[in-house]
Design an enzyme around this catalytic site. Structure first.
Site, PDB file in Angstrom:
ATOM      1  N   SER A  71      32.148   3.832  -5.076  1.00 25.15           N
ATOM      2  CA  SER A  71      31.351   5.018  -5.394  1.00 25.15           C
ATOM      3  C   SER A  71      30.532   4.832  -6.664  1.00 25.15           C
ATOM      4  CB  SER A  71      32.270   6.240  -5.559  1.00 25.15           C
ATOM      5  OG  SER A  71      33.187   6.015  -6.613  1.00 25.15           O
ATOM      6  N   HIS A 114      28.414   3.492   1.000  1.00 22.87           N
ATOM      7  CA  HIS A 114      29.314   4.464   0.381  1.00 22.87           C
ATOM      8  C   HIS A 114      29.462   5.691   1.280  1.00 22.87           C
ATOM      9  CE1 HIS A 114      30.065   7.644  -2.924  1.00 22.87           C
ATOM     10  NE2 HIS A 114      31.210   7.179  -2.470  1.00 22.87           N
ATOM     11  N   ASN A 170      26.787  10.580  -7.077  1.00 20.84           N
ATOM     12  CA  ASN A 170      27.656  10.665  -8.250  1.00 20.84           C
ATOM     13  C   ASN A 170      26.885  10.734  -9.561  1.00 20.84           C
ATOM     14  OD1 ASN A 170      30.185  10.931  -7.113  1.00 20.84           O
ATOM     15  ND2 ASN A 170      30.481   8.736  -6.884  1.00 20.84           N
ATOM     16  N   GLU A 217      25.503   6.438   1.542  1.00 21.26           N
ATOM     17  CA  GLU A 217      24.552   5.808   0.635  1.00 21.26           C
ATOM     18  C   GLU A 217      24.555   4.305   0.896  1.00 21.26           C
ATOM     19  OE1 GLU A 217      24.597   8.422  -3.443  1.00 21.26           O
ATOM     20  OE2 GLU A 217      26.398   7.248  -3.028  1.00 21.26           O
TER      21      GLU A 217
END
Length: 282
Positions: free
Chosen positions: A119, A140, A190, A152
């Site tokens: 991540s 991800h 994130n 992702e």
């Protein structure tokens, strides 16, 4: 290259969810764990999920049996030898990943792709310890992997265009919507999400509002499906801490500095839902 057989390293919540997604999307899938106990636990979780889907009418019993037949558990890395694509979903620890990637590089056929579900950690660094850096990128998934639609795809400076296109097609075949991000700490989601979550922890830590009021305010004020502290428990406080540390390490931006409360909770084994206790009890 046509993807037919997929390997997944790790059968925890994320790895198991990814393996489930691949098998139920029609791929021959091999999932590996470090010991039999963890493998049995992960495989049982996947089988239980399919049984529940059958009870709810989302799968027929025949589909459940087909999915089970496509999914194979193993303790041996060598069982990935004929996989076209392998997804790494081990613990968010760079040392662990830097041990795994050269081992996969030696085991897999030359044309196989290696993807990381990290991540926030550097995929460039993982690719650098192999002889196939152009065939390595991030993929991800979000928790729970079988349900969440976004993935992702993370491009390093070495990743080839062909690898990106192959992984994009693979993601679409899983029923996912892919977005492309550069290999910078936190990628897209994130990078934007972590400061928000850490700000909620700081609010609670400084006594600015109660946990219930923080969550209610963001749900009703911003239309979010869940508040930040509930989301932290869902994502995992340990996972959030690792992500925050990785982004802070790269940018030194105080927005990403983990609050003391988060560190203390993780040190106490309070990881959220998966441990039974986080900001709330489960």
């Amino acid at each position: 290259m046509k993807i037919q057989k997929v390997g997944v390293v790790g059968c925890g919540l994320m790895g198991g969810g990814i393996a489930q997604t691949c098998a139920q999307s029609g791929y021959e899938t091999v999932v590996r764990e470090v010991n039999q106990q963890l493998l049995d636990k992960g495989m049982t979780r996947i089988h239980d999920a399919w049984d529940m889907m059958a009870r709810k009418g989302k799968l027929t019993q025949d589909q459940v049996e087909q999915n089970r037949a496509r999914l194979h558990g193993t303790l041996a890395l060598e069982d990935f030898a004929d996989c076209d694509l392998v997804i790494e979903a081990v613990i968010e620890n760079m040392e662990e990943k830097l041990r795994l990637f050269p081992a996969l590089d030696k085991t897999l056929k030359p044309e196989a792709l290696i993807l990381s579900n990290t991540s926030s950690l550097s995929i460039t660094q993982m690719g650098a310890v192999t002889k196939r850096a152009e065939q390595i990128c991030g993929l991800h998934f979000f928790n729970p992997a079988p349900v969440m639609k976004l993935v992702e795809i993370v491009r390093t400076i070495s990743t080839s265009e062909q690898t990106i296109e192959t992984v994009k097609e693979f993601a679409l075949s899983l029923g996912k919507t892919p977005v492309i991000a550069k290999d910078t700490a936190g990628f897209i989601v994130n990078f934007l999400l972590i400061p928000y979550l850490l700000a909620a922890i700081r609010m609670l830590e400084n006594g600015m509002a109660s946990r219930e009021d923080i969550d209610t305010a963001m749900k009703l004020g911003c239309g979010y499906p869940m508040g930040p502290l509930t989301l932290l428990d869902y994502v995992g406080l340990d996972t959030t801490l690792w992500a925050a540390e990785a982004i802070y390490e790269e940018y030194k931006d105080p927005l990403y500095a983990p609050p003391p409360l988060l560190r203390r909770m993780v040190a106490s084994g309070m990881y959220g839902r998966k441990s039974g206790r986080g900001f709330y009890q489960y």
